[in-house]
Scaffold this active site. Structure first.
Site, mmCIF file in Angstrom:
data_model
loop_
_atom_site.group_PDB
_atom_site.id
_atom_site.type_symbol
_atom_site.label_atom_id
_atom_site.label_comp_id
_atom_site.label_asym_id
_atom_site.label_seq_id
_atom_site.Cartn_x
_atom_site.Cartn_y
_atom_site.Cartn_z
ATOM 1 N N VAL A 1 0.863 -1.138 -0.008
ATOM 2 C CA VAL A 1 0.035 -0.074 0.096
ATOM 3 C C VAL A 1 0.889 1.324 0.012
ATOM 4 O O VAL A 1 0.535 2.224 -0.569
ATOM 5 C CB VAL A 1 -1.065 0.058 1.348
ATOM 6 C CG1 VAL A 1 -1.669 1.329 1.357
ATOM 7 C CG2 VAL A 1 -1.736 -1.180 1.182
ATOM 8 N N CYS A 2 1.912 1.284 0.751
ATOM 9 C CA CYS A 2 2.941 2.294 1.041
ATOM 10 C C CYS A 2 3.140 3.035 -0.306
ATOM 11 O O CYS A 2 3.094 4.256 -0.485
ATOM 12 C CB CYS A 2 3.906 2.186 1.795
ATOM 13 S SG CYS A 2 3.699 1.466 3.469
ATOM 14 N N PRO A 3 3.518 2.392 -1.433
ATOM 15 C CA PRO A 3 4.171 2.964 -2.448
ATOM 16 C C PRO A 3 2.918 3.624 -3.304
ATOM 17 O O PRO A 3 3.258 4.638 -4.109
ATOM 18 C CB PRO A 3 4.782 1.948 -3.424
ATOM 19 C CG PRO A 3 4.304 0.597 -2.866
ATOM 20 C CD PRO A 3 4.099 0.889 -1.465
#
Length: 261
Positions: free
Chosen positions: A113-115
């Site tokens: 999810v982070c990128p």
């Protein structure tokens, strides 16, 4: 690793929660640039129950009662960061009197999810810049891990060049001071704070690990904040966007608003 593809997790919960399975330690500190590690899928043991699987991306931060509240000064910090593939220092108080700040925390580099969040903010950076706003991303990873991730192509799960700094919080002191640290996992929840030019927190939102944030909603909230600061005798109703009708916060003004919509 931080979660991405799982059943939806709730926002910060007061109930106890189980640790996030399968998250490895952050990238080791090294003086040589590490190669970007391949992302490994989250695995749960075969003996895990259905309820365990459902709650695997639900975590609870410690020190929430001590977290900075909206309307209070943001805790200052001075930390190392990566920007333009260089190591720099970022001090939050340097922006006081100059810019608004979008400060957001994410769990770990080289995750899922982070990128999507980090690149989405970078792709919209010019719009935030026009609103005199800086964006700062924070995780507990080292600057070496940040640099390796930036140097990894987006098609391979990397970030590519970013238009704002990624801050290293290896001591976890920043995450803790903003009340987003998960103590038993040593990573941060997805906290986002809008800090005005006086260094005051005007908005905060904290998502659990599996839920990405909306750049559109962050932008809308920032625009509403700037509007009411420029027009202190007005307030912004639900869903307000620039050009929409605002409201006078008194009986007469509210009647005029409701009569007009």
């Amino acid at each position: 690793m931080a979660a991405c593809c799982s059943s939806l997790a709730t926002a910060v919960s007061s109930s106890s929660a189980k640790p996030l399975a399968g998250i490895p330690p952050a990238a080791p500190h090294s003086l040589s640039l590490p190669r970007a590690p391949a992302a490994r899928p989250l695995r749960l043991s075969a003996s895990s129950s259905r309820s365990a699987r459902a709650s695997s991306f639900v975590a609870r931060a410690g020190g929430v009662d001590d977290a900075p509240l909206v309307g209070n000064k943001a805790p200052d910090f001075d930390a190392e960061a990566v920007f333009d593939q260089e190591f720099i220092n970022v001090k939050l108080s340097d922006y006081i009197g100059k810019k608004y700040v979008i400060l957001f925390f994410y769990p770990l580099d080289f995750t899922f999810v982070c990128p999507t969040e980090i690149t989405a903010f970078s792709d919209r950076y010019d719009e935030f810049e026009k609103l005199n706003t800086e964006i700062l991303g924070v995780s507990i990873d080292s600057v070496f891990s940040h640099l390796a991730w930036v140097q990894t192509d987006r098609k391979s799960g990397g970030l590519g060049d970013l238009k704002y700094p990624l801050i290293s919080d290896v001591t976890k002191s920043i995450s803790k001071s903003f009340g987003v640290l998960i103590p038993d996992q040593g990573i941060a929840l997805r906290g986002l704070f809008i800090i005005d030019k006086e260094g005051v927190i005007q908005h905060s939102t904290i998502n659990n690990l599996a839920i990405g944030r909306s750049v559109d909603e962050t932008m809308r909230t920032l625009q509403a904040l700037q509007y009411v600061q420029d027009n202190p005798d007005e307030v912004c109703p639900a869903g307000w966007k620039p050009g929409d009708k605002s409201m006078k916060p008194d009986p007469k003004g509210s009647k005029e608003y409701f009569a007009a919509i």
